[in-house]
Design a protein around this motif. Structure first.
Motif, PDB file in Angstrom:
ATOM      1  N   MET A   1      10.077  59.242  27.939  1.00  0.00           N
ATOM      2  CA  MET A   1      11.008  60.341  28.167  1.00  0.00           C
ATOM      3  C   MET A   1      10.680  61.052  29.477  1.00  0.00           C
ATOM      4  N   ALA A   2       9.387  61.318  29.687  1.00  0.00           N
ATOM      5  CA  ALA A   2       8.967  62.006  30.909  1.00  0.00           C
ATOM      6  C   ALA A   2       9.287  61.174  32.139  1.00  0.00           C
ATOM      7  N   ASN A   3       9.081  59.862  32.037  1.00  0.00           N
ATOM      8  CA  ASN A   3       9.361  58.980  33.172  1.00  0.00           C
ATOM      9  C   ASN A   3      10.862  58.915  33.451  1.00  0.00           C
ATOM     10  N   CYS A   4      11.665  58.924  32.383  1.00  0.00           N
ATOM     11  CA  CYS A   4      13.117  58.902  32.537  1.00  0.00           C
ATOM     12  C   CYS A   4      13.612  60.147  33.271  1.00  0.00           C
TER      13      CYS A   4
ATOM     14  N   THR B   1      23.196  72.519  21.512  1.00  0.00           N
ATOM     15  CA  THR B   1      22.638  71.946  22.734  1.00  0.00           C
ATOM     16  C   THR B   1      21.212  72.430  22.940  1.00  0.00           C
ATOM     17  N   ARG B   2      20.960  73.677  22.549  1.00  0.00           N
ATOM     18  CA  ARG B   2      19.597  74.203  22.663  1.00  0.00           C
ATOM     19  C   ARG B   2      18.620  73.373  21.834  1.00  0.00           C
ATOM     20  N   GLN B   3      19.093  72.794  20.722  1.00  0.00           N
ATOM     21  CA  GLN B   3      18.237  71.922  19.925  1.00  0.00           C
ATOM     22  C   GLN B   3      17.752  70.728  20.745  1.00  0.00           C
ATOM     23  N   TRP B   4      18.607  70.192  21.610  1.00  0.00           N
ATOM     24  CA  TRP B   4      18.192  69.099  22.491  1.00  0.00           C
ATOM     25  C   TRP B   4      17.085  69.574  23.437  1.00  0.00           C
ATOM     26  N   PHE B   5      17.291  70.754  24.025  1.00  0.00           N
ATOM     27  CA  PHE B   5      16.296  71.299  24.956  1.00  0.00           C
ATOM     28  C   PHE B   5      14.959  71.528  24.252  1.00  0.00           C
ATOM     29  N   GLU B   6      15.013  72.132  23.070  1.00  0.00           N
ATOM     30  CA  GLU B   6      13.769  72.411  22.339  1.00  0.00           C
ATOM     31  C   GLU B   6      13.048  71.123  21.959  1.00  0.00           C
ATOM     32  N   PHE B   7      13.812  70.080  21.604  1.00  0.00           N
ATOM     33  CA  PHE B   7      13.202  68.792  21.276  1.00  0.00           C
ATOM     34  C   PHE B   7      12.504  68.211  22.501  1.00  0.00           C
ATOM     35  N   LEU B   8      13.196  68.223  23.653  1.00  0.00           N
ATOM     36  CA  LEU B   8      12.613  67.672  24.872  1.00  0.00           C
ATOM     37  C   LEU B   8      11.446  68.518  25.369  1.00  0.00           C
ATOM     38  N   GLU B   9      11.545  69.812  25.166  1.00  0.00           N
ATOM     39  CA  GLU B   9      10.468  70.712  25.593  1.00  0.00           C
ATOM     40  C   GLU B   9       9.168  70.370  24.877  1.00  0.00           C
ATOM     41  N   ILE B  10       9.285  69.956  23.610  1.00  0.00           N
ATOM     42  CA  ILE B  10       8.099  69.572  22.832  1.00  0.00           C
ATOM     43  C   ILE B  10       7.624  68.168  23.214  1.00  0.00           C
TER      44      ILE B  10
ATOM     45  N   ASP C   1      10.166  73.874  33.603  1.00  0.00           N
ATOM     46  CA  ASP C   1      11.059  74.657  34.456  1.00  0.00           C
ATOM     47  C   ASP C   1      11.568  73.843  35.641  1.00  0.00           C
ATOM     48  N   SER C   2      10.792  72.850  36.068  1.00  0.00           N
ATOM     49  CA  SER C   2      11.221  72.047  37.205  1.00  0.00           C
ATOM     50  C   SER C   2      12.204  70.956  36.798  1.00  0.00           C
ATOM     51  N   ILE C   3      12.358  70.734  35.482  1.00  0.00           N
ATOM     52  CA  ILE C   3      13.240  69.681  34.988  1.00  0.00           C
ATOM     53  C   ILE C   3      14.560  70.245  34.496  1.00  0.00           C
ATOM     54  N   PHE C   4      14.486  71.348  33.743  1.00  0.00           N
ATOM     55  CA  PHE C   4      15.662  71.839  33.040  1.00  0.00           C
ATOM     56  C   PHE C   4      16.216  73.115  33.651  1.00  0.00           C
ATOM     57  N   ASN C   5      17.539  73.165  33.737  1.00  0.00           N
ATOM     58  CA  ASN C   5      18.262  74.386  34.068  1.00  0.00           C
ATOM     59  C   ASN C   5      19.170  74.650  32.880  1.00  0.00           C
ATOM     60  N   VAL C   6      18.868  75.670  32.095  1.00  0.00           N
ATOM     61  CA  VAL C   6      19.529  75.818  30.800  1.00  0.00           C
ATOM     62  C   VAL C   6      20.418  77.050  30.768  1.00  0.00           C
TER      63      VAL C   6
ATOM     64  N   ILE D   1      18.435  65.003  15.420  1.00  0.00           N
ATOM     65  CA  ILE D   1      18.292  65.443  16.807  1.00  0.00           C
ATOM     66  C   ILE D   1      17.550  64.395  17.626  1.00  0.00           C
ATOM     67  N   ALA D   2      16.515  63.798  17.046  1.00  0.00           N
ATOM     68  CA  ALA D   2      15.759  62.757  17.761  1.00  0.00           C
ATOM     69  C   ALA D   2      16.666  61.589  18.141  1.00  0.00           C
ATOM     70  N   ASN D   3      17.522  61.175  17.225  1.00  0.00           N
ATOM     71  CA  ASN D   3      18.443  60.074  17.511  1.00  0.00           C
ATOM     72  C   ASN D   3      19.495  60.471  18.544  1.00  0.00           C
ATOM     73  N   GLU D   4      19.969  61.710  18.480  1.00  0.00           N
ATOM     74  CA  GLU D   4      20.932  62.183  19.474  1.00  0.00           C
ATOM     75  C   GLU D   4      20.327  62.174  20.873  1.00  0.00           C
ATOM     76  N   VAL D   5      19.084  62.661  20.979  1.00  0.00           N
ATOM     77  CA  VAL D   5      18.425  62.721  22.290  1.00  0.00           C
ATOM     78  C   VAL D   5      18.165  61.317  22.831  1.00  0.00           C
ATOM     79  N   GLU D   6      17.804  60.379  21.951  1.00  0.00           N
ATOM     80  CA  GLU D   6      17.589  59.006  22.418  1.00  0.00           C
ATOM     81  C   GLU D   6      18.895  58.370  22.871  1.00  0.00           C
ATOM     82  N   MET D   7      19.992  58.713  22.236  1.00  0.00           N
ATOM     83  CA  MET D   7      21.305  58.284  22.710  1.00  0.00           C
ATOM     84  C   MET D   7      21.578  58.870  24.085  1.00  0.00           C
ATOM     85  N   LEU D   8      21.303  60.164  24.242  1.00  0.00           N
ATOM     86  CA  LEU D   8      21.470  60.839  25.523  1.00  0.00           C
ATOM     87  C   LEU D   8      20.661  60.149  26.639  1.00  0.00           C
TER      88      LEU D   8
END
Length: 490
Positions: free
Chosen positions: A310-313, A327-336, A343-348, A476-483
């Motif tokens: 995920m980090a490499n992507c 949508t915040r659920q996606w951000f919180e999942f990726l944040e973890i 902060d350098s990756i996401f603009n929310v 949420i994990a499956n949604e983010v992997e689709m994303l």
């Protein structure tokens, strides 16, 4: 053809896409006639799009006035049957299900419009797949399920709303009754260096009726770029320019006693090589299925990502996340999951139900206009949950603003990744509203090259877990992997 105030609303919503300026002067008469013809052609395009949208969200309703509760569709007396049921099937085969709707007197329904939802699942295998319900508009419905896994499967059908309830939903969606209320916080200086705080009610100004309050009641706050107007009751002590905070207030039901009785949420249970993910792909029905809690997509070749992958992507990417708490659920999942400097990756930018500074409230279209774009930019937005209590015409207006901003973004930076997250199931009072909004969004973006529509409706609708406006971590994990499969395709 469009008519009345709706014409003005819809024409105004595309004024940056279509310029219809008719100046009939003596010196410019020939030039103006050419413009006039061009405008008529463009306006015809608007009419055609409006008719297409109306056709896409068309939903049958009862052909007569319902005055007795027992005339509505009964989840108890409605039945189903599997066509040509066999003892066993091969993986990949389809089964057909027929639903026969009846009222509370066990009479067959003569018209369609019931909102059924269906899925095929196996809780032990943690497998499930979505089933599209086709309305034959005569009281019968059909479902075609694909059988994508080995093992047993159970059919689940739920009557989400009877056609009589859908009729009520449609009536109030287009009415001027304010079903959702908001609070405006005005702050300013008072005598002797005191601070004055006044909290008043605010709401959207929309439609033929305009204000939800009559007379010179309100302060108006208009966004210059989108033209959207919000009104707040005029404070007693402070001026209109002292609005500082905005928050979600309350919901108000317009239903009378008989309509409330109709709103019962009963349900009945009736027991290859994939392409890489890219824009322009259509979403089939079903779009995929769950097996051992992993979403197997029929759309494209989705990947499973480790935190390092995920980090490499997302390396060297700027991800713009806009929308609501889903949508915040996606951000919180990726944040973890994603190690490093978030902060350098996401603009929310998320809309919530909590009190917010007015300066922190943004229109998605305006924010997209400020994005330079490019191969490093990933723009993700959702625009559904908080819109279900407003007229569909307002939703179309706002989506058209977002669309023209997306078109402009892709024009100046065609390598930008633009992803629309669909609405979830179990949104507030009715999934029917979200289904309609999903249809509008897909229709209005279907011809825009470079836009990706991630359909989480099916992913949230068919999972064996209880539906929730905020899906559980496994979904949420499956949604983010689709994303991420679209951001970094296999």
């Amino acid at each position: 053809m469009l008519n009345g105030s709706l014409v003005n609303i819809y024409l105004n919503s595309r004024k940056r896409e279509i310029t219809c300026i008719l100046m009939f002067t003596n010196r410019l008469i020939i030039h103006d006639l050419i413009i006039n013809i061009s405008c008529k052609l463009k306006c015809l395009e608007i009419d055609e799009e409006w008719e297409r949208l109306q056709k896409a969200i068309d939903w049958p309703i009862p052909d007569q006035e319902i005055i007795y509760l027992n005339q509505s569709t009964s989840p108890v007396h409605s039945t189903f049957s599997i066509v040509g049921l066999k003892e066993s099937y091969k993986v990949g085969e389809k089964i057909s299900v027929i639903i026969t709707a009846r009222d509370h007197n066990k009479n067959l329904k003569r018209y369609g419009g019931d909102f059924f939802k269906a899925k095929l699942f196996n809780a032990e295998l943690k497998a499930s797949v979505y089933g599209e319900v086709v309305d034959h508009r005569n009281g019968t419905y059909s479902i075609a399920f694909v059988l994508p896994w080995e093992g047993q499967a159970q059919v689940f059908v739920r009557l989400e709303h009877s056609s009589e309830v859908v009729q009520i939903l449609k009536k109030y969606r287009e009415s001027s009754f304010p079903r959702s209320h908001y609070s405006g916080f005005f702050e300013g200086s008072g005598p002797n260096k005191t601070r004055i705080l006044e909290v008043v009610e605010c709401n959207l100004k929309w439609g033929a009726d305009g204000s939800w309050r009559k007379g010179d009641c309100c302060c108006e706050h208009k966004d210059i770029k989108t033209g959207t107007v919000w009104q707040c009751e005029r404070p007693k002590k402070l001026s209109c320019d002292k609005l500082v905070h905005h928050s979600y207030g309350r919901l108000e039901s317009p239903l009378n006693l008989f309509e409330k009785q109709l709103f019962t949420n009963e349900c009945f249970v009736v027991l290859g090589t994939m392409e890489k993910c890219r824009s322009g792909m259509t979403t089939p029905v079903p779009a995929g299925f769950y097996l051992k809690d992993v979403w197997k997509s029929f759309v494209c070749n989705t990947r499973q990502f480790s935190p390092a992958q995920m980090a490499n992507c997302l390396k060297n990417k700027i991800v713009y996340l806009m929308g609501d708490s889903t949508t915040r659920q996606w951000f919180e999942f990726l944040e973890i999951k994603v190690p490093g400097k978030y902060d350098s990756i996401f603009n929310v930018q998320f809309k919530t139900q909590y009190k917010m500074l007015i300066t922190d409230l943004h229109y998605i279209s305006n924010d997209i206009d400020e994005i330079a774009g490019g191969p490093h930019a990933v723009v993700i937005f959702t625009f559904f949950a908080h819109l279900v209590f407003h007229p569909i015409t307002f939703y179309i207006y706002e989506v058209s603003k977002i669309r023209q901003s997306v078109v402009a973004l892709l024009s100046r930076a065609p390598e930008t990744t633009v992803i629309i997250k669909s609405g979830n199931t179990n949104i507030f009072q009715s999934d029917w509203h979200v289904l309609q909004l999903n249809t509008v969004m897909q229709e209005m973006f279907r011809d825009i090259d470079g836009v990706i529509f991630v359909d989480v409706w099916q992913m949230t609708s068919c999972h064996y877990l209880r539906e929730n406006i905020h899906p559980g971590p496994v979904i949420i994990a499956n949604e983010v992997e689709m994303l991420l499969s679209y951001v970094c395709p296999a």
